[in-house]
Design a protein around this motif. Sequence first.
Motif, PDB file in Angstrom:
ATOM      1  N   ASP A 249       0.848  -1.213   0.000  1.00  0.00           N
ATOM      2  CA  ASP A 249       0.000   0.000   0.000  1.00  0.00           C
ATOM      3  C   ASP A 249       0.875   1.252   0.000  1.00  0.00           C
ATOM      4  N   GLU A 250       1.940   1.228   0.793  1.00  0.00           N
ATOM      5  CA  GLU A 250       2.843   2.394   0.859  1.00  0.00           C
ATOM      6  C   GLU A 250       3.537   2.636  -0.484  1.00  0.00           C
ATOM      7  N   ILE A 251       3.931   1.542  -1.150  1.00  0.00           N
ATOM      8  CA  ILE A 251       4.573   1.679  -2.469  1.00  0.00           C
ATOM      9  C   ILE A 251       3.599   2.340  -3.445  1.00  0.00           C
ATOM     10  N   GLN A 252       2.330   1.946  -3.350  1.00  0.00           N
ATOM     11  CA  GLN A 252       1.304   2.522  -4.222  1.00  0.00           C
ATOM     12  C   GLN A 252       1.145   4.025  -3.968  1.00  0.00           C
ATOM     13  N   ILE A 253       1.148   4.400  -2.686  1.00  0.00           N
ATOM     14  CA  ILE A 253       1.037   5.829  -2.336  1.00  0.00           C
ATOM     15  C   ILE A 253       2.255   6.597  -2.865  1.00  0.00           C
ATOM     16  N   GLU A 254       3.434   5.984  -2.694  1.00  0.00           N
ATOM     17  CA  GLU A 254       4.669   6.620  -3.193  1.00  0.00           C
ATOM     18  C   GLU A 254       4.643   6.749  -4.717  1.00  0.00           C
ATOM     19  N   ASN A 255       4.098   5.744  -5.376  1.00  0.00           N
ATOM     20  CA  ASN A 255       3.978   5.803  -6.844  1.00  0.00           C
ATOM     21  C   ASN A 255       3.196   7.038  -7.258  1.00  0.00           C
ATOM     22  N   GLU A 256       2.047   7.225  -6.601  1.00  0.00           N
ATOM     23  CA  GLU A 256       1.178   8.329  -6.994  1.00  0.00           C
ATOM     24  C   GLU A 256       1.877   9.671  -6.808  1.00  0.00           C
ATOM     25  N   ALA A 257       2.635   9.789  -5.702  1.00  0.00           N
ATOM     26  CA  ALA A 257       3.385  11.033  -5.464  1.00  0.00           C
ATOM     27  C   ALA A 257       4.504  11.175  -6.494  1.00  0.00           C
ATOM     28  N   HIS A 258       5.170  10.075  -6.789  1.00  0.00           N
ATOM     29  CA  HIS A 258       6.324  10.100  -7.693  1.00  0.00           C
ATOM     30  C   HIS A 258       5.928  10.505  -9.119  1.00  0.00           C
ATOM     31  N   PHE A 259       4.777   9.998  -9.556  1.00  0.00           N
ATOM     32  CA  PHE A 259       4.390  10.218 -10.961  1.00  0.00           C
ATOM     33  C   PHE A 259       3.557  11.492 -11.148  1.00  0.00           C
ATOM     34  N   LYS A 260       3.197  12.140 -10.039  1.00  0.00           N
ATOM     35  CA  LYS A 260       2.365  13.345 -10.133  1.00  0.00           C
ATOM     36  C   LYS A 260       3.079  14.416 -10.965  1.00  0.00           C
ATOM     37  N   GLY A 261       2.368  14.929 -11.952  1.00  0.00           N
ATOM     38  CA  GLY A 261       2.952  15.981 -12.795  1.00  0.00           C
ATOM     39  C   GLY A 261       3.812  15.461 -13.924  1.00  0.00           C
ATOM     40  N   LYS A 262       4.065  14.149 -13.929  1.00  0.00           N
ATOM     41  CA  LYS A 262       4.863  13.565 -15.021  1.00  0.00           C
ATOM     42  C   LYS A 262       3.922  13.216 -16.189  1.00  0.00           C
ATOM     43  N   ARG A 263       4.510  13.238 -17.364  1.00  0.00           N
ATOM     44  CA  ARG A 263       3.717  12.958 -18.567  1.00  0.00           C
ATOM     45  C   ARG A 263       3.289  11.488 -18.626  1.00  0.00           C
ATOM     46  N   ALA A 264       4.168  10.624 -18.142  1.00  0.00           N
ATOM     47  CA  ALA A 264       3.874   9.187 -18.157  1.00  0.00           C
ATOM     48  C   ALA A 264       4.548   8.542 -16.945  1.00  0.00           C
ATOM     49  N   PRO A 265       4.011   7.445 -16.464  1.00  0.00           N
ATOM     50  CA  PRO A 265       2.798   6.771 -16.909  1.00  0.00           C
ATOM     51  C   PRO A 265       1.545   7.501 -16.395  1.00  0.00           C
ATOM     52  N   ALA A 266       0.466   7.353 -17.141  1.00  0.00           N
ATOM     53  CA  ALA A 266      -0.783   7.993 -16.737  1.00  0.00           C
ATOM     54  C   ALA A 266      -1.354   7.309 -15.492  1.00  0.00           C
ATOM     55  N   LYS A 267      -1.094   6.007 -15.366  1.00  0.00           N
ATOM     56  CA  LYS A 267      -1.607   5.255 -14.222  1.00  0.00           C
ATOM     57  C   LYS A 267      -0.535   4.308 -13.725  1.00  0.00           C
ATOM     58  N   SER A 268      -0.587   3.988 -12.436  1.00  0.00           N
ATOM     59  CA  SER A 268       0.342   2.972 -11.924  1.00  0.00           C
ATOM     60  C   SER A 268      -0.361   2.151 -10.857  1.00  0.00           C
ATOM     61  N   PHE A 269      -0.015   0.889 -10.818  1.00  0.00           N
ATOM     62  CA  PHE A 269      -0.668  -0.036  -9.888  1.00  0.00           C
ATOM     63  C   PHE A 269       0.344  -1.027  -9.339  1.00  0.00           C
ATOM     64  N   CYS A 270       0.097  -1.497  -8.134  1.00  0.00           N
ATOM     65  CA  CYS A 270       0.792  -2.677  -7.632  1.00  0.00           C
ATOM     66  C   CYS A 270      -0.142  -3.842  -7.933  1.00  0.00           C
ATOM     67  N   ALA A 271       0.354  -4.823  -8.665  1.00  0.00           N
ATOM     68  CA  ALA A 271      -0.502  -5.938  -9.094  1.00  0.00           C
ATOM     69  C   ALA A 271      -1.117  -6.641  -7.884  1.00  0.00           C
TER      70      ALA A 271
END
Length: 296
Positions: A249-271
């Motif tokens: 769950d924490e990795i997922q939260i970090e993903n969202e912060a990391h990719f915010k404002g970036k052109r790609a990826p549009a979405k990210s998920f932990c499988a």
Amino acid sequence: MLITFYGVRGSTPTPGPTTVKYGGNTSCVHLELDNGQDIVLDAGTGMRLLGRKLLTKHSPINIILSHGHWDHIQGYPFFAPIFQPDRQIDVFTSGESGKKLLCSLFDQMDGNNFPIKSEDLPSHNTCIYKGAESVLYEKGIKIVKKPLNHPGGGTAYKIEEDGITCAYVTDNELDPPYKLQTTYDEWVKYLHGVDVLIHDAQYDENDMPHKHGWGHSLISQVRQLAIDAEVGALVMFHHDPDRSDGEIDEIQIENEAHFKGKRAPAKSFCAAEGMQIKLSRRIAGGDTLIEIGKVD
Ligand SMILES: [Zn+2]
Ligand SMILES: [Zn+2]
């Protein structure tokens, strides 16, 4: 194209209270193409549940293996369609070790390690380890391969249908201490613009340097790859057996912060087991619509 995750864990099955949300079964992903073809990526323990679903169909099943490590083959003896009389099951793999790899899939059903021998199965199991691309192409399945950086070797696959692409890249070490099969720049080129990238993200910095060379990537490296390759959606896959639901769950939260404002990826998920990704082509604009759901 519909992608359903049946096993997302790396190395060994991990049932228990700390893995309920993301699941403890090892690698198995189901791709349903719009042309009706069923593709099964890897034969880890997640394959057992998928087998129950495929029992209701009668069409041939295409199993594509990344490599022969236990966590990618152990589901096969429990895959119900292999016990269906005359069910056609085609197993594909690649490279020099292809024949050996397929042997490991069937050799585990030798009467000692498993009570039923593979030669006694009532289904038709065909092994294709040379020219897999052309055999699959004739069935309407377009794949492009790439060698993995992994001890013992292995193969990544990019599957395309009507311009929609999904890449399956596990188990892969982006920056290994041993001889590279594929460089980082080659990965960026190969994966450029894919709609969905499913990539090994087993380790974090706490695992290093101890696990450097074990054949898996750092989460931070996979994030960078998704940005550099401008993928549509990133799916982090092959979770470490010791990674709890809370930690993922924490990795997922970090993903969202990391990719915010970036052109790609549009979405990210932990499988997660049961997660579904539906890919369809928008008529206007031509870009791909990525919808996320959960299996019923
Ligand atoms: Zn693995
Ligand atoms: Zn492996």
